[in-house]
Design a protein around this motif. Structure first.
Motif: not given
Length: 187
Positions: A91-101, A103-106, A124-127, A129-138
């Motif tokens: 199962d997969n998905a393309y073009d997801l853009y997640f936003t947090s308080e 940072k944004n994760f492209n 290259s600006k995507c953090d 580690r922070a993206g992984e933590q944000h998704l885990r929290r969600m």
């Protein structure tokens, strides 16, 4: 997923076009209503002025959405071609853009399989580690537990991970629920 829906390749490009069209139509309607009523009545003190102002509110919402969609990068064709060779039945998905308080994760591509969520970003600006933590929290906040989350910047490493996930037994019982959540929290 419907044709051109969230998670499909090219979604962001199509959504930008739709949003731009609606935004332009709303602004045009507001301007025509305001100036047409002013020309007809000879003053801006009429009901149509209020209606024009009310039409500007959804137009402003579409403007913000359009700006966010422009900022979100879409999955390049060469990445799409490489991923399609390795994704298999995952199962997969393309073009997801997640936003947090903060940072944004492209995310250009995301895959679910074997109790893992693997994602690829070319930003290259995507953090990561922070993206992984944000998704885990969600996920945890929505009652989904037990998934390992890894965001890759290196495409060959990501493709290798896709091959590894294909070799694992796939139990896709929660994947549909998980994908629906990811679509809801992404742009």
């Amino acid at each position: 997923m419907g044709k051109g829906g969230k998670g499909e390749f090219g979604y962001l490009r199509k959504q930008r076009g739709r949003t731009l069209l609606v935004m332009v139509l709303l602004y045009a309607m507001a301007l025509m209503m305001y100036f047409g009523a002013q020309a007809y009545f000879g003053t801006n003190r009429n009901l149509f002025t209020i209606l024009a102002v009310l039409v500007v509110l959804p137009a402003a919402k579409y403007t913000v959405n359009f700006i966010m969609l422009v900022r979100a990068g879409e999955c390049p064709e060469e990445v799409h071609a490489g991923v399609e060779k390795h994704v298999g039945n995952l199962d997969n998905a393309y073009d997801l853009y997640f936003t947090s308080e903060k940072k944004n994760f492209n995310i250009r591509h995301l895959t679910i399989g074997g109790g893992s969520i693997a994602a690829f970003t070319a930003d290259s600006k995507c953090d990561c580690r922070a993206g992984e933590q944000h998704l885990r929290r969600m996920l945890t906040g929505n009652g989904i537990h037990g998934y390992q989350i890894k965001i890759f910047r290196d495409l060959p490493a990501y493709l290798t991970r896709l091959d590894q996930l294909n070799d694992l037994e796939v139990d896709g019982k929660d994947h549909e629920k998980l994908l629906e959540l990811l679509y809801r929290i992404s742009l």
